[in-house]
Design a protein around this motif. Structure first.
Motif, short mmCIF file in Angstrom:
data_model
loop_
_atom_site.label_atom_id
_atom_site.label_comp_id
_atom_site.label_asym_id
_atom_site.label_seq_id
_atom_site.Cartn_x
_atom_site.Cartn_y
_atom_site.Cartn_z
N TYR A 67 16.32 15.69 -5.80
CA TYR A 67 17.60 15.02 -5.66
C TYR A 67 18.26 15.32 -4.32
CZ TYR A 67 18.52 19.63 -7.73
OH TYR A 67 18.51 20.97 -8.03
N ILE A 68 17.51 15.93 -3.39
CA ILE A 68 18.04 16.24 -2.07
C ILE A 68 17.49 15.25 -1.05
CG2 ILE A 68 18.26 18.69 -2.64
CD1 ILE A 68 15.70 19.16 -0.95
N PRO A 69 18.12 15.12 0.12
CA PRO A 69 17.51 14.32 1.18
C PRO A 69 16.23 14.99 1.66
CG PRO A 69 19.85 14.75 1.61
CD PRO A 69 19.44 15.66 0.50
N ARG A 70 15.13 14.24 1.74
CA ARG A 70 13.85 14.78 2.17
C ARG A 70 12.86 13.64 2.39
NH1 ARG A 70 10.14 17.06 -2.81
NH2 ARG A 70 10.22 15.19 -4.09
N GLU A 71 11.67 13.96 2.89
CA GLU A 71 10.60 12.98 2.97
C GLU A 71 10.15 12.61 1.57
OE1 GLU A 71 9.36 11.46 5.50
OE2 GLU A 71 10.00 12.62 7.25
N ARG A 72 9.85 11.33 1.37
CA ARG A 72 9.43 10.87 0.06
C ARG A 72 8.29 9.87 0.19
NH1 ARG A 72 14.86 12.16 -1.07
NH2 ARG A 72 15.08 12.98 -3.21
N ALA A 73 7.43 9.87 -0.85
CA ALA A 73 6.43 8.82 -0.96
C ALA A 73 7.09 7.55 -1.46
CB ALA A 73 5.32 9.26 -1.91
N GLY A 74 6.46 6.41 -1.18
CA GLY A 74 7.01 5.14 -1.63
C GLY A 74 7.58 4.34 -0.48
N LEU A 75 8.28 3.29 -0.83
CA LEU A 75 8.85 2.37 0.16
C LEU A 75 10.37 2.41 0.08
CD1 LEU A 75 8.05 0.15 2.25
CD2 LEU A 75 8.37 -1.51 0.40
N PRO A 76 11.05 2.73 1.20
CA PRO A 76 12.52 2.79 1.16
C PRO A 76 13.16 1.41 1.25
CG PRO A 76 11.75 3.34 3.35
CD PRO A 76 10.51 3.14 2.51
N TYR B 133 13.98 5.24 -2.36
CA TYR B 133 12.57 4.84 -2.33
C TYR B 133 12.10 4.34 -3.69
CZ TYR B 133 12.14 7.41 2.11
OH TYR B 133 12.28 7.85 3.42
N VAL B 134 11.28 3.29 -3.66
CA VAL B 134 10.60 2.79 -4.84
C VAL B 134 9.14 3.21 -4.78
CG1 VAL B 134 9.94 0.76 -6.18
CG2 VAL B 134 12.15 0.81 -5.00
N SER B 135 8.66 3.83 -5.86
CA SER B 135 7.26 4.22 -5.97
C SER B 135 6.72 3.70 -7.29
CB SER B 135 7.11 5.75 -5.94
OG SER B 135 7.70 6.30 -4.79
N LEU B 136 5.56 3.06 -7.24
CA LEU B 136 4.93 2.49 -8.43
C LEU B 136 3.60 3.21 -8.67
CD1 LEU B 136 5.51 -1.27 -7.57
CD2 LEU B 136 6.88 0.13 -9.11
N PHE B 137 3.38 3.66 -9.89
CA PHE B 137 2.20 4.45 -10.22
C PHE B 137 1.31 3.68 -11.19
CE2 PHE B 137 5.59 7.41 -9.16
CZ PHE B 137 4.97 8.31 -8.31
N GLY B 138 0.04 3.47 -10.80
CA GLY B 138 -0.92 2.89 -11.72
C GLY B 138 -0.91 1.38 -11.74
N SER C 92 0.83 -1.21 0.00
CA SER C 92 0.00 0.00 0.00
C SER C 92 0.86 1.26 0.00
CB SER C 92 -0.94 0.00 1.22
OG SER C 92 -0.21 0.16 2.42
N ARG C 93 2.04 1.20 0.57
CA ARG C 93 2.94 2.36 0.59
C ARG C 93 3.66 2.52 -0.75
NH1 ARG C 93 6.79 1.78 5.48
NH2 ARG C 93 7.47 3.82 4.71
N ALA C 94 3.99 1.41 -1.38
CA ALA C 94 4.74 1.47 -2.63
C ALA C 94 3.86 1.89 -3.80
CB ALA C 94 5.38 0.12 -2.93
N ARG C 95 2.55 1.58 -3.74
CA ARG C 95 1.67 1.83 -4.87
C ARG C 95 1.01 3.20 -4.75
NH1 ARG C 95 -1.63 -3.27 -7.09
NH2 ARG C 95 -1.62 -1.84 -8.86
N LEU C 96 1.05 3.97 -5.82
CA LEU C 96 0.48 5.31 -5.84
C LEU C 96 -0.39 5.46 -7.09
CD1 LEU C 96 3.78 7.18 -4.90
CD2 LEU C 96 1.88 6.71 -3.37
N ASP C 97 -1.23 6.47 -7.08
CA ASP C 97 -2.19 6.70 -8.15
C ASP C 97 -1.50 7.37 -9.34
OD1 ASP C 97 -4.34 7.26 -9.76
OD2 ASP C 97 -5.41 8.49 -8.30
N TRP D 9 7.10 4.19 -12.74
CA TRP D 9 7.82 3.92 -11.49
C TRP D 9 8.94 4.92 -11.31
CZ3 TRP D 9 13.05 2.27 -11.56
CH2 TRP D 9 13.54 1.83 -12.81
N ARG D 10 9.25 5.14 -10.04
CA ARG D 10 10.31 6.08 -9.66
C ARG D 10 11.22 5.40 -8.65
NH1 ARG D 10 7.56 10.96 -7.63
NH2 ARG D 10 7.38 9.91 -5.61
N PHE D 11 12.51 5.61 -8.82
CA PHE D 11 13.50 5.21 -7.81
C PHE D 11 14.27 6.46 -7.46
CE2 PHE D 11 17.75 3.69 -6.55
CZ PHE D 11 17.39 2.90 -5.46
N GLU D 12 14.28 6.82 -6.18
CA GLU D 12 14.80 8.14 -5.84
C GLU D 12 15.34 8.21 -4.41
OE1 GLU D 12 12.88 11.97 -7.33
OE2 GLU D 12 12.30 11.97 -5.20
N GLY D 13 16.37 8.99 -4.28
CA GLY D 13 16.96 9.35 -3.00
C GLY D 13 17.99 10.43 -3.27
#
Length: 322
Positions: A45-54, A110-115, A28-33, A125-129
């Motif tokens: 590209y900075i350290p910050r709070e992010r959506a997704g699963l670390p 973090y990994v975030s999956l959309f749709g 539920s955390r990894a999947r986004l609309d 999908w996004r991979f970011e930190g």
């Protein structure tokens, strides 16, 4: 050589395998609309709070599948560079010590999956930190892989066991080679300022607008050898992408965009002093800055001016659907 269709299928297979490895809460955390465009284009590209699963909150098997997904969005050399960039967090932690608001941690990516992955509609999908942002939009067998950001701090490790390591050496060295090949008149046109900006001018803009303009030296005013260097520099950015995507994009750039590109430099030409450059054409932007931390801190991004976050891909899809 794999095709773009193979790449999109590999992405979908890897994303589904990753999801299958997660528990319900993690999923539920990894999947986004996908329709939440504000979040889908909320990259940085900075350290910050992010959506997704670390990665930090994954077990070994889950991490392996997450990194399998990351590998589908990069060429093999670029995948190695991402791993190097992430490992620099440990170098920073040692240099800076404790007490920071955002810990230097190579697991805070973090990994975030959309749709709905692999369906008839678009997904992504996004991979970011810190210093890595991969943004992939997929529709059928088509893939948009921009914005694609790499950074490095330190740009060159100057102490310890890894002394001399440069994660993004080509991004700096090829631009310096090109600048050094310009004659006096060309150089006067290419150098747009004696002072480099303190970051890339486009920062984390969802879409590139008026932040940059086609200043500097036009490719049309370069010699054949200089244009070869310019293309080699652009390839460094394009070839971060999987081989099939990079091949298609380079063919398009040679046909339409490279001839209309402008190369602009700002700041010093001396190593160890702040400098900036960009290559801007009607369809793309490669932008680089190295000014922070005594000019030992690189930010370097590839933008597809028509297709960041699948803009062109989605526009054509929605036009056909209606």
């Amino acid at each position: 050589m794999t095709s773009v269709t193979d790449t999109s299928r590999r992405m979908a297979d890897a994303a589904l395998a990753f999801l299958d490895a997660l528990d319900e809460d993690q999923r539920s955390r990894a999947r986004l609309d996908f329709a939440d465009e504000e979040e889908r284009t909320n990259w940085h590209y900075i350290p910050r709070e992010r959506a997704g699963l670390p990665i930090k909150e994954m077990d070994g098997a889950q991490r392996a599948r997450a990194l399998d997904l990351v590998a589908t969005g990069l060429s093999a050399p670029a995948h190695e560079r991402v791993q190097t960039i992430m490992s620099l967090e440990a170098v920073l932690a040692e240099v800076e010590g404790r007490g920071r608001r955002w810990a230097r941690d190579e697991e805070l990516y973090y990994v975030s999956l959309f749709g709905e992955i692999g369906g008839d509609g678009p997904w992504g999908w996004r991979f970011e930190g810190h210093h890595v942002s991969l943004n992939n939009t997929v529709l059928g067998d088509r893939v948009s892989a921009a914005p694609l950001f790499f950074g490095a701090n330190p740009a060159e490790v100057r102490h310890g066991e890894r002394e001399g390591l440069r994660a993004l050496a080509a991004e700096e060295d090829l631009a310096r080679d090109l600048l050094s090949q310009l004659d006096g008149e060309q150089r006067a046109r290419a150098v747009i300022s004696g002072q480099a900006p303190d970051d890339i001018l486009t920062r984390n803009a969802p879409r590139v607008g008026g932040e940059v303009s086609p200043e500097g030296l036009a490719a049309a005013d370069m010699s054949p050898g200089q244009r070869e260097l310019l293309e080699a520099l652009v390839r460094v950015y394009v070839e971060r992408q999987p081989e099939a995507l990079a091949g298609v994009q380079m063919q398009r750039l040679r046909q339409r965009d490279l001839g209309a590109a402008h190369f602009a430099w700002a700041g010093s030409d001396r190593r160890g002093e702040g400098h900036y450059y960009r290559v801007l054409a009607p369809g793309f932007l490669a932008e680089y800055d190295n000014t922070q931390n005594d000019a030992n801190h690189i930010h370097a991004v590839w933008r597809d001016l028509a297709d960041d976050f699948g803009g062109d891909l989605l526009q054509r899809h929605y036009a056909r659907s209606h």
